[in-house]
Design an enzyme around this catalytic site. Structure first.
Site, short mmCIF file in Angstrom:
data_model
loop_
_atom_site.label_atom_id
_atom_site.label_comp_id
_atom_site.label_asym_id
_atom_site.label_seq_id
_atom_site.Cartn_x
_atom_site.Cartn_y
_atom_site.Cartn_z
N GLY A 218 68.18 -25.86 11.50
CA GLY A 218 69.57 -25.82 11.98
C GLY A 218 69.58 -25.49 13.46
O GLY A 218 68.59 -25.68 14.14
N GLU B 286 64.14 -25.74 13.19
CA GLU B 286 63.66 -26.65 12.16
C GLU B 286 64.75 -26.90 11.10
O GLU B 286 64.88 -27.98 10.56
CB GLU B 286 62.44 -26.01 11.51
CG GLU B 286 61.50 -26.94 10.82
CD GLU B 286 60.34 -26.14 10.19
OE1 GLU B 286 60.04 -25.03 10.67
OE2 GLU B 286 59.78 -26.67 9.22
N ILE C 235 72.06 -23.09 21.99
CA ILE C 235 71.02 -23.08 23.02
C ILE C 235 69.79 -23.87 22.61
O ILE C 235 68.87 -24.05 23.40
CB ILE C 235 70.62 -21.64 23.43
CG1 ILE C 235 70.21 -20.81 22.21
CG2 ILE C 235 71.74 -20.96 24.19
CD1 ILE C 235 69.64 -19.43 22.57
N GLY C 236 69.73 -24.33 21.38
CA GLY C 236 68.56 -25.11 20.99
C GLY C 236 68.64 -25.54 19.54
O GLY C 236 69.60 -25.24 18.84
N ASP D 106 50.07 -20.29 16.69
CA ASP D 106 50.73 -21.23 17.61
C ASP D 106 51.14 -20.51 18.89
O ASP D 106 52.25 -20.65 19.37
CB ASP D 106 51.94 -21.87 16.92
CG ASP D 106 52.47 -23.07 17.69
OD1 ASP D 106 51.77 -23.55 18.62
OD2 ASP D 106 53.59 -23.53 17.40
C1 IFC Z 1 57.81 -19.59 9.94
C2 IFC Z 1 57.59 -18.35 10.69
C3 IFC Z 1 58.08 -18.06 11.93
N1 IFC Z 1 56.90 -17.35 10.29
C4 IFC Z 1 56.94 -16.42 11.26
N2 IFC Z 1 57.67 -16.85 12.25
C5 IFC Z 1 57.95 -16.16 13.44
C6 IFC Z 1 59.12 -16.41 14.12
C7 IFC Z 1 57.02 -15.22 13.94
C8 IFC Z 1 57.33 -14.54 15.13
C9 IFC Z 1 56.37 -13.56 15.71
F1 IFC Z 1 55.93 -13.93 16.88
F2 IFC Z 1 56.94 -12.38 15.87
F3 IFC Z 1 55.33 -13.39 14.97
C10 IFC Z 1 58.52 -14.81 15.82
C11 IFC Z 1 59.42 -15.73 15.30
C12 IFC Z 1 60.69 -15.98 16.04
O1 IFC Z 1 60.66 -15.89 17.25
N3 IFC Z 1 61.80 -16.27 15.33
C13 IFC Z 1 63.13 -16.34 15.78
C14 IFC Z 1 63.55 -16.19 17.11
C15 IFC Z 1 64.09 -16.54 14.80
C16 IFC Z 1 65.44 -16.59 15.11
C17 IFC Z 1 65.86 -16.43 16.43
C18 IFC Z 1 67.35 -16.47 16.76
C19 IFC Z 1 64.91 -16.23 17.44
N4 IFC Z 1 65.34 -16.02 18.77
C20 IFC Z 1 65.52 -17.04 19.66
O2 IFC Z 1 65.32 -18.18 19.37
C21 IFC Z 1 65.97 -16.67 21.02
C22 IFC Z 1 66.32 -17.51 22.05
C23 IFC Z 1 66.66 -16.71 23.12
N5 IFC Z 1 66.54 -15.44 22.75
O3 IFC Z 1 66.11 -15.41 21.47
#
Ligand code: IFC
EC number: 2.7.10.1
Length: 570
Positions: free
Chosen positions: A220, A218, A214-215, A333
């Site tokens: 992978g 950074e 789905i996307g 961000d």
């Molecule tokens: C470098 C880093 C990132 N440090 C913190 N984060 C970070 C990532 C912080 C937060 C938050 F908002 F909670 F503070 C969230 C994320 C994050 O969303 N990460 C993440 C999301 C990692 C893996 C996946 C699979 C996902 N989910 C999705 O991309 C996704 C798409 C559709 N539904 O879920």
């Protein structure tokens, strides 16, 4: 986890009780720790909480010959289970020999001294840095050097009669302070693998089915799929993978993200299901948000929602941000592209890094000595001197409000980053989106105050939005159509140059002269000071009639919004 059902007493002395117990029948995950709550029978208001990784503890400092009530609960990555039933145990009675009083004096002296020193260290530590900075600024590096393994952790205790007796616990080298729950930067762990397993559940690769890409992340790909854990029903999930051939640092950063996310537990923060680290590829697994990122979703559904639905989305985002700021986590961000939305239109704060921004538009990220900053979402002080705080997150939140109310329009349209910086510095602000309730645009302008201390806090934003949702007619007043011209920035401040020369003159002109004295007495003696007045201030000043509040706020709004003819020449 299910409640602990069996608790046994161990050694009992006149001042201590040792306990041991069995792991709950249904742990539903890896038990990270236990929380033991105890209090003297019938003195429930004053209890002590101890945390333990083992299934045994000793409660000491107890009264002789007194009955104590114990309750235990377990914690996994999913949170706490219920408390066990109450278990009562009695300390041994005091011995008849009275001479023991004297022998305890040296012990008391030593304990008090140690207590005072520890308290001093903790207070020094509290004062040594604000908890709102999770960055790699020199202050936090310095702290990391000065206190290599000191970070605070969760843990709390209700008011005790004797504060000296407050227990403090060292766990993994982290001091747990009563009453504060802050997030821990995984970089403070010597071994990042330990950090990730402290906060994230290990998932077996065989429980995951990957369905489609789905996307791009950074490191992978990001995929959707299903997760089937034993004893649970199948869940749709999103999966981020670490591409093969990664370096040790890439793996550390990749899993560091999971260590951060695993500490959050809130309905408006993306929920981490767990990580796969024992097999390749390494993966981060989260809940699946069917509608993807908010900016794209709104662009696809332009004009399709009611104002209440949009405000509901904004309320969710503000609530998630209030949680993050309470945890001492600064997002840096916050933007609609970093909000995910599910099929119930619930918005959750997420973070996909800057990779996507860079791919989409090489202009969107600005580089100053190694740092990439999403200029049009970032507060001026964060751009100018990297002062990232929850208050700079509030600025970004205002931009997100604007993005939501304009269905995913690009903030400042096609202006260049340099032009945006200059215009904002000169006091220009985005104009109201089309058909935007005045109260919401006013909230945006409040978020974009130059002075970061004057911006609202996230809890104030949440309660403001709650009030608007509860009273939908408050959203009927739209920003005056004639004062809204798209593609023009509006001059935001100062209002001093306006039509009125004094506060009295202004209030008289809007037939609110009766408040002149109150304004003057409370420091609102110039038009510049008046420009900062919020609805909260009015209430504080005793302007309680809603009609008067509206009259004053609308007039201020009118003065603030001065149109600039044509694009700002820079
Ligand atoms: C470098 C880093 C990132 N440090 C913190 N984060 C970070 C990532 C912080 C937060 C938050 F908002 F909670 F503070 C969230 C994320 C994050 O969303 N990460 C993440 C999301 C990692 C893996 C996946 C699979 C996902 N989910 C999705 O991309 C996704 C798409 C559709 N539904 O879920």
């Amino acid at each position: 986890p299910s409640p602990v059902s069996s608790v046994k007493k161990g050694k009992i002395t006149k001042n201590s009780i040792s306990l041991s117990w069995q792991e709950p029948d249904r742990p539903n995950g890896i038990i990270l720790e236990y929380e033991i709550k105890y209090f003297e029978k019938d003195q429930e208001m004053s209890y002590t909480i101890i945390k333990s990784k083992e299934t045994t503890i000793t409660a000491d400092g107890l009264k002789p010959g007194a009955v104590y009530v114990f309750q235990i609960r377990a914690r996994t990555a999913a949170g706490y289970g219920g408390f066990s039933r109450r278990f009562e145990f009695e300390t041994s009675p005091v011995s008849v020999a009275a001479s023991s009083d004297q022998s305890q004096i040296p012990i008391i002296v030593v304990s008090v001294t140690v207590g005072v020193i520890l308290l001093a260290v903790v207070i020094g530590f509290l004062l040594s840095g604000s908890c709102c900075d999770h960055g790699c600024g020199w202050a936090s590096s310095l702290r990391a050097v000065a206190y290599p393994s000191l970070t605070w952790r969760c843990g709390y205790s209700k008011a005790k009669q004797d504060p000296e007796e407050e227990k403090m616990h060292f766990h993994n080298g982290h001091i747990k302070l009563p009453g504060v729950r802050t997030y821990i930067d995984p970089h403070t762990y010597e071994d990042p693998n330990q950090a990730v397993h402290e906060f994230a559940k290990e998932i077996e690769a065989s429980c995951i089915t990957i369905e489609r890409v789905i996307g791009a992340g950074e490191f992978g790909e990001v995929c959707s799929g299903r997760l089937k854990l034993q004893g649970k029903r199948e869940l749709p999930v999103a999966i981020k993978t670490l591409k093969v051939g990664y370096t040790e640092k890439q793996r550390r950063d990749f899993l560091g993200e999971a260590s951060i996310m695993g500490q959050f537990d809130h309905p408006n923060i993306i929920h981490l299901e767990g990580v796969v680290t024992k097999s390749k590829p390494v993966m981060i697994v989260t809940e699946y948000m069917e509608n993807g990122s908010l900016d794209t979703f709104l662009k696809k559904n332009d004009g399709q929602f009611t104002v209440i639905q949009l405000v509901g989305m904004l309320r969710g985002i503000a609530s998630g941000m209030k949680y993050l700021s309470d945890m001492g986590y600064v997002h840096r961000d916050l933007a609609a592209r970093n909000i995910l939305i599910n099929s119930n239109l619930v918005c959750k704060v997420s973070d996909f890094g800057l990779s996507r921004v860079l791919e989409d538009d090489p202009e969107a990220a600005y580089t100053t000595r190694g740092g990439k900053i999403p200029i049009r979402w970032t507060a001026p002080e964060a751009i100018a001197f990297r002062k990232f705080t929850s208050a700079s997150d509030v600025w970004s939140y205002g931009i997100v409000m604007w993005e939501v109310m304009s269905y995913g329009e690009r903030p400042y349209w096609e202006m260049t980053n340099q032009d945006v910086i200059k215009a904002v510095e000169e006091g220009y602000r985005l104009p109201s989106p089309m058909d935007c309730p005045a109260a919401l645009y006013q909230l945006m302008l409040d978020c974009w105050q130059k002075d970061r201390n004057s911006r609202p806090k996230f809890d104030e934003i949440v309660s403001m939005l709650d009030k608007l949702i509860r009273n939908p007619s408050s959203l009927k007043t739209l920003v005056n159509a004639s004062s809204r011209v798209s593609n023009l920035l509006v001059e935001h401040s100062p209002v001093g140059s306006g039509a009125y020369r004094s506060v009295g003159e202004w209030l008289e002109a809007i037939k609110m002269g009766r408040y002149t004295e109150i304004f003057m007495e409370n420091g609102y003696s110039s038009m510049d000071a008046v420009a900062q007045v919020t609805l909260e201030d009015l209430r504080r000043l005793g302007v309680t009639l809603v009609g008067h509040q509206k009259k004053i706020m609308n007039s201020l709004q009118e003065m603030k919004v001065q149109l600039v003819n044509g694009m700002v020449p820079l």
